[in-house]
Design a protein around this motif. Structure first.
Motif, PDB file in Angstrom:
ATOM      1  N   LEU A  65      52.367  40.381  40.108  1.00  0.00           N
ATOM      2  CA  LEU A  65      52.898  40.633  41.388  1.00  0.00           C
ATOM      3  C   LEU A  65      51.433  41.290  42.132  1.00  0.00           C
ATOM      4  N   SER A  66      50.458  40.387  42.318  1.00  0.00           N
ATOM      5  CA  SER A  66      49.169  41.120  42.631  1.00  0.00           C
ATOM      6  C   SER A  66      48.849  41.174  44.354  1.00  0.00           C
ATOM      7  N   THR A  67      47.762  41.351  44.574  1.00  0.00           N
ATOM      8  CA  THR A  67      47.589  41.679  46.040  1.00  0.00           C
ATOM      9  C   THR A  67      47.736  40.671  46.883  1.00  0.00           C
ATOM     10  N   GLN A  68      47.234  39.569  46.481  1.00  0.00           N
ATOM     11  CA  GLN A  68      47.145  38.218  47.216  1.00  0.00           C
ATOM     12  C   GLN A  68      48.106  37.158  46.789  1.00  0.00           C
ATOM     13  N   GLN A  69      48.610  37.194  45.635  1.00  0.00           N
ATOM     14  CA  GLN A  69      49.368  36.249  45.150  1.00  0.00           C
ATOM     15  C   GLN A  69      50.329  36.820  44.124  1.00  0.00           C
ATOM     16  N   LEU A  70      51.741  36.010  43.736  1.00  0.00           N
ATOM     17  CA  LEU A  70      52.473  36.088  42.676  1.00  0.00           C
ATOM     18  C   LEU A  70      52.135  35.190  41.588  1.00  0.00           C
ATOM     19  N   LYS A  71      51.786  35.420  40.401  1.00  0.00           N
ATOM     20  CA  LYS A  71      51.253  34.682  39.232  1.00  0.00           C
ATOM     21  C   LYS A  71      52.453  34.475  38.346  1.00  0.00           C
ATOM     22  N   ALA A  72      52.352  33.487  37.404  1.00  0.00           N
ATOM     23  CA  ALA A  72      53.290  33.351  36.257  1.00  0.00           C
ATOM     24  C   ALA A  72      52.392  32.805  35.123  1.00  0.00           C
ATOM     25  N   LEU A 128      37.358  40.968  37.887  1.00  0.00           N
ATOM     26  CA  LEU A 128      37.195  40.759  39.158  1.00  0.00           C
ATOM     27  C   LEU A 128      38.188  39.949  40.070  1.00  0.00           C
ATOM     28  N   GLY A 129      39.057  40.815  40.501  1.00  0.00           N
ATOM     29  CA  GLY A 129      40.345  40.256  41.387  1.00  0.00           C
ATOM     30  C   GLY A 129      39.852  40.735  42.730  1.00  0.00           C
ATOM     31  N   THR A 130      41.129  41.260  43.440  1.00  0.00           N
ATOM     32  CA  THR A 130      40.824  41.583  44.901  1.00  0.00           C
ATOM     33  C   THR A 130      39.860  43.059  44.583  1.00  0.00           C
ATOM     34  N   SER A 131      40.450  43.873  43.689  1.00  0.00           N
ATOM     35  CA  SER A 131      39.384  44.858  43.305  1.00  0.00           C
ATOM     36  C   SER A 131      38.678  44.527  42.403  1.00  0.00           C
ATOM     37  N   GLY A 136      35.697  44.299  46.222  1.00  0.00           N
ATOM     38  CA  GLY A 136      35.395  43.236  45.093  1.00  0.00           C
ATOM     39  C   GLY A 136      35.427  41.754  45.759  1.00  0.00           C
ATOM     40  N   SER A 137      36.310  41.012  45.386  1.00  0.00           N
ATOM     41  CA  SER A 137      36.499  39.547  45.942  1.00  0.00           C
ATOM     42  C   SER A 137      36.244  39.216  47.458  1.00  0.00           C
ATOM     43  N   LEU A 138      37.309  40.189  48.076  1.00  0.00           N
ATOM     44  CA  LEU A 138      37.099  39.788  49.474  1.00  0.00           C
ATOM     45  C   LEU A 138      35.779  40.103  50.194  1.00  0.00           C
ATOM     46  N   ARG A 185      33.039  39.517  48.540  1.00  0.00           N
ATOM     47  CA  ARG A 185      32.110  38.421  48.098  1.00  0.00           C
ATOM     48  C   ARG A 185      32.611  37.110  49.103  1.00  0.00           C
ATOM     49  N   GLU A 186      33.834  36.905  49.084  1.00  0.00           N
ATOM     50  CA  GLU A 186      34.370  35.806  50.057  1.00  0.00           C
ATOM     51  C   GLU A 186      33.767  36.065  51.411  1.00  0.00           C
ATOM     52  N   ARG A 187      33.611  37.182  52.076  1.00  0.00           N
ATOM     53  CA  ARG A 187      33.211  37.279  53.400  1.00  0.00           C
ATOM     54  C   ARG A 187      31.809  36.865  53.509  1.00  0.00           C
ATOM     55  N   SER A 237      30.432  26.809  49.836  1.00  0.00           N
ATOM     56  CA  SER A 237      31.649  26.745  48.902  1.00  0.00           C
ATOM     57  C   SER A 237      31.050  27.626  47.681  1.00  0.00           C
ATOM     58  N   TRP A 238      31.906  27.797  46.536  1.00  0.00           N
ATOM     59  CA  TRP A 238      31.258  28.509  45.752  1.00  0.00           C
ATOM     60  C   TRP A 238      30.186  27.732  44.851  1.00  0.00           C
ATOM     61  N   ASP A 239      30.405  26.337  44.782  1.00  0.00           N
ATOM     62  CA  ASP A 239      29.602  25.367  44.497  1.00  0.00           C
ATOM     63  C   ASP A 239      28.185  25.348  45.129  1.00  0.00           C
ATOM     64  N   THR A 295      37.575  39.126  33.375  1.00  0.00           N
ATOM     65  CA  THR A 295      38.613  38.487  33.600  1.00  0.00           C
ATOM     66  C   THR A 295      38.883  38.721  35.443  1.00  0.00           C
ATOM     67  N   GLY A 296      39.970  37.934  35.647  1.00  0.00           N
ATOM     68  CA  GLY A 296      40.142  38.107  37.248  1.00  0.00           C
ATOM     69  C   GLY A 296      39.555  36.757  37.982  1.00  0.00           C
ATOM     70  N   GLY A 297      39.953  36.599  38.955  1.00  0.00           N
ATOM     71  CA  GLY A 297      39.685  35.187  39.878  1.00  0.00           C
ATOM     72  C   GLY A 297      38.108  34.797  39.655  1.00  0.00           C
ATOM     73  N   ALA A 298      37.297  35.987  39.928  1.00  0.00           N
ATOM     74  CA  ALA A 298      35.730  35.592  40.090  1.00  0.00           C
ATOM     75  C   ALA A 298      35.202  35.413  38.812  1.00  0.00           C
ATOM     76  N   SER A 299      35.856  35.635  37.471  1.00  0.00           N
ATOM     77  CA  SER A 299      35.367  35.534  36.156  1.00  0.00           C
ATOM     78  C   SER A 299      35.269  33.916  36.066  1.00  0.00           C
ATOM     79  N   ASN A 300      35.824  33.134  36.720  1.00  0.00           N
ATOM     80  CA  ASN A 300      35.660  31.558  36.652  1.00  0.00           C
ATOM     81  C   ASN A 300      34.287  31.402  36.966  1.00  0.00           C
ATOM     82  N   ASN A 301      33.512  32.143  37.707  1.00  0.00           N
ATOM     83  CA  ASN A 301      32.099  31.689  38.261  1.00  0.00           C
ATOM     84  C   ASN A 301      31.032  31.779  37.459  1.00  0.00           C
ATOM     85  N   THR A 302      30.341  30.744  36.886  1.00  0.00           N
ATOM     86  CA  THR A 302      29.456  30.797  35.930  1.00  0.00           C
ATOM     87  C   THR A 302      28.104  31.670  36.352  1.00  0.00           C
TER      88      THR A 302
HETATM   89  P1  ADP Z   1      44.388  39.440  42.581  1.00  0.00           P
HETATM   90  O1  ADP Z   1      45.084  39.449  41.198  1.00  0.00           O
HETATM   91  O2  ADP Z   1      43.886  40.746  42.849  1.00  0.00           O
HETATM   92  O3  ADP Z   1      45.136  38.713  43.555  1.00  0.00           O
HETATM   93  P2  ADP Z   1      42.714  37.419  41.251  1.00  0.00           P
HETATM   94  O4  ADP Z   1      42.260  38.087  40.010  1.00  0.00           O
HETATM   95  O5  ADP Z   1      43.523  36.373  41.439  1.00  0.00           O
HETATM   96  O6  ADP Z   1      42.857  38.434  42.325  1.00  0.00           O
HETATM   97  O7  ADP Z   1      41.163  36.946  41.950  1.00  0.00           O
HETATM   98  C1  ADP Z   1      41.203  36.194  43.399  1.00  0.00           C
HETATM   99  C2  ADP Z   1      40.152  36.130  44.033  1.00  0.00           C
HETATM  100  O8  ADP Z   1      39.418  35.270  42.827  1.00  0.00           O
HETATM  101  C3  ADP Z   1      39.736  35.566  45.186  1.00  0.00           C
HETATM  102  O9  ADP Z   1      39.857  36.422  46.261  1.00  0.00           O
HETATM  103  C4  ADP Z   1      38.572  34.664  45.147  1.00  0.00           C
HETATM  104  O10 ADP Z   1      37.704  35.291  45.771  1.00  0.00           O
HETATM  105  C5  ADP Z   1      38.077  35.110  43.619  1.00  0.00           C
HETATM  106  N1  ADP Z   1      37.715  33.765  43.172  1.00  0.00           N
HETATM  107  C6  ADP Z   1      38.336  32.804  42.433  1.00  0.00           C
HETATM  108  N2  ADP Z   1      37.245  31.714  42.189  1.00  0.00           N
HETATM  109  C7  ADP Z   1      36.228  32.116  42.232  1.00  0.00           C
HETATM  110  C8  ADP Z   1      34.910  31.714  42.067  1.00  0.00           C
HETATM  111  N3  ADP Z   1      34.740  30.433  41.586  1.00  0.00           N
HETATM  112  N4  ADP Z   1      33.762  32.392  42.304  1.00  0.00           N
HETATM  113  C9  ADP Z   1      33.882  33.606  42.777  1.00  0.00           C
HETATM  114  N5  ADP Z   1      35.178  34.059  43.269  1.00  0.00           N
HETATM  115  C10 ADP Z   1      36.227  33.297  42.988  1.00  0.00           C
END
Ligand code: ADP
Ligand code: XUL
Length: 524
Positions: free
Chosen positions: A11-18, A304-307, A344-346, A348-350, A358-360, A438-445
């Motif tokens: 149960l994270s800041t932006q989503q619920l994941k399973a 590298l998630g929301t924080s 963190g991610s917010l 970067r997104e802004r 786009s991220w690409d 780890t975290g969402g932004a760790s997908n970014n090469t």
């Molecule tokens: P939380 O667990 O805090 O909800 P996540 O670990 O799921 O967060 O990460 C969500 C964030 O990941 C999003 O706000 C988004 O900015 C970031 N994200 C997802 N894919 C990419 C990407 N390819 N490059 C950079 N950031 C990304």
């Protein structure tokens, strides 16, 4: 033979994941519900509501979390490559520090849940909370109490593992006690967000997890119980009655390895779970990522998630001036050290959105500027930063070190990514051998390579970026099977090398680090 599956929830800041794994740790399924995109009726943005008249007050409605749990389980129940009936144990995690306030009616409502399987969780538990708006880790409206804790308990980090921080639960409880006394008095139990879902799943308010409790500024990390001094400062009283009432509201914390019992009949009737499915204590998200990725001495885990958070393991309890010490969720011989950055991610997104990329597209844009941005630095804080305590704002310096209002899009995009990596490197308290992302932004090469060059170390990731949810699934498997070996031997991480440092970039970033530190220091 029927399979044994294990479900981890986050149960994270932006989503619920399973995340669902089988008994050999093979990934079976991942699923998520995005709070703001899928539940617009709650009026959240990025999963939270900012109080317009008091912007440092940030909260999430508890009903949104209930609705999301319902939707997520519903989605999981629709798949044909597994059945919820095969899940033998569930554990998980949540964003840290936030609190949930029950009002006494939860006893009956949770007990009767099994009879209400025709109703959504939101409907069935309506009227069970004394406060709909749950303060979360992004909230920084508690300065008065941070100052009070810091001045009245000089050894606070020696007792609780942390100096006073705005987002820590003790500050929020103190604020509600002082300014929302009728809500405090109407509260029967206080849960951390991590103990909300297990409470619903078991049908009784779950104890707070000991590791996550270290993020409250209320737990004595040595005695593993609430500190009488911290409780008394939170309530600004010596009155034993009030202190013991708060103790009851909090309940006795338990280790992360606690089996809390079997799932409530509600979930058996509504989603076809097995009535024997065990619920294991949930913990904080960063701690759960650690349970997925089990660090060795010298590793740093960057989430590298929301924080953005930097996480290390240590073998002894050493209180820090900056950052926090937590009880390790899976290794009784270690402690966890954590530094959390709010922007963190917010952020970067802004900047990405401002550059209309786009991220690409970001990847192509980065090729237009040199590594190190010719010495130009941009520091971007959407919200007041935690470490260091700097006010929100965008701060830019050109290659001559002069403050400027704006950069070109390509310079801006590089600046935000580079300064965030340098920020993490700059506060790294010791020598490290390797970086695990780890975290969402760790997908970014690009971010992976930049981290490798800034730290001068190899970077590793796991196949599932949702390590917090995966850590929940792994802990469920470990506690359920109770093997006779330590956690780290039973739940091995599956890491892949994804970036190697490039020597000339390492040299550029090592010079830029000094410039970055000077610029950051000028903001203090
Ligand atoms: P939380 O667990 O805090 O909800 P996540 O670990 O799921 O967060 O990460 C969500 C964030 O990941 C999003 O706000 C988004 O900015 C970031 N994200 C997802 N894919 C990419 C990407 N390819 N490059 C950079 N950031 C990304
Ligand atoms: C850690 C912290 C955040 C939240 C949200 O101290 O405040 O990382 O756990 O992920």
């Amino acid at each position: 033979m029927p399979r044994s599956l294990f479900l981890g929830l986050d149960l994270s800041t932006q989503q619920l994941k399973a995340v669902i794994i089988d008994d050999s740790q093979t990934l079976i399924h991942t699923e998520s519900v995005n709070f703001s995109r899928e539940f617009t009726r709650f009026g959240t943005m990025d999963g939270v509501i900012r109080d317009l008249s008091f912007p440092s007050r940030i909260f999430t409605p508890v009903s949104l979390w209930l609705a999301s749990l319902d939707l997520l389980l519903h989605r999981l129940s629709l798949h044909s490559h597994f059945s919820l009936n095969e899940i033998v144990a569930i554990s998980g995690t949540a964003q840290q520090h936030g609190t949930v306030y029950w009002n006494g009616k939860e006893k009956t409502n949770l007990e009767r849940l099994a009879e209400m399987s025709g109703m959504s969780l939101e409907e069935a538990l309506k009227g069970s909370f004394s406060k709909e708006e749950c303060p979360i880790w992004l909230d920084s409206s508690t300065t008065e109490f941070v100052d009070k804790f810091d001045s009245e308990i000089p050894n606070l980090n020696g007792i609780t593992g942390s100096r006073a921080y705005h987002r820590f639960s003790g500050m929020q409880i103190a604020k509600i006690f002082k300014y929302e006394r009728e809500i405090y008095d109407a509260t029967s139990r206080i849960s951390l967000i991590s103990s909300l879902i297990p409470s619903i799943l078991t049908g009784t308010v779950s104890p707070i997890d000991l590791s996550d409790a270290c993020g409250m500024n209320l737990l004595d990390i040595q005695s593993l119980d609430w500190s009488p001094l911290c409780l008394s400062v939170a309530l600004d009283t010596q009155e034993e009655g009030l202190i013991s009432d708060l103790r009851c509201k909090l309940g006795r914390p338990v280790p992360s390895s606690t089996n809390l019992g079997v799932i409530s009949g509600y979930f058996v009737s509504r989603f076809s779970f097995s009535p024997l499915c065990s619920i294991i204590s949930f913990t904080g998200d960063n701690l759960s990522s650690l349970a997925d990725l089990s660090l060795s001495e010298g590793d740093v885990l960057l989430s590298l998630g929301t924080s953005d958070t930097a996480i290390f393991c240590t073998s002894s309890f050493i209180p820090l001036k900056r950052g926090h010490v937590f009880i390790h969720p899976t290794n009784p011989h270690q402690f966890v050290t954590l530094i959390c950055y709010k922007n963190g991610s917010l952020t970067r997104e802004r900047i990405r959105e401002r550059c209309r990329l786009s991220w690409d597209g970001v990847s192509d844009e980065l090729k237009k500027t040199p590594i190190g941005n010719d010495g130009a630095i941009g520091i971007y804080f959407d919200m007041d930063e935690i470490e260091p305590r700097v006010r929100a704002g965008d701060y830019r310096w050109n290659e001559e070190g002069e403050r400027v209002e704006s950069f070109s899009p390509s310079r801006d995009m590089r600046a935000v990514l580079e300064s965030q990596c340098l920020h993490l490197r700059s506060n790294c308290p010791r020598e490290i051998n390797r970086v695990i992302l780890t975290g969402g932004a760790s997908n970014n090469t690009d971010i992976r390579q930049m981290m490798s060059d800034v730290f001068g170390k190899e970077v590793f990731t796991a196949p599932v970026a949702d390590s917090a949810a995966q850590g929940g699934a792994k802990r469920a498997r470990y506690v359920y099977n109770s093997p006779d070996v330590p956690y780290s031997a039973y739940c091995t991480p599956n890491l892949t090398l994804v970036a190697r440092p490039i020597p000339e970039n390492v040299a550029t970033y090592s010079q830029l680090l000094t410039i970055y530190q000077k610029r950051e220091a000028s903001l203090l």
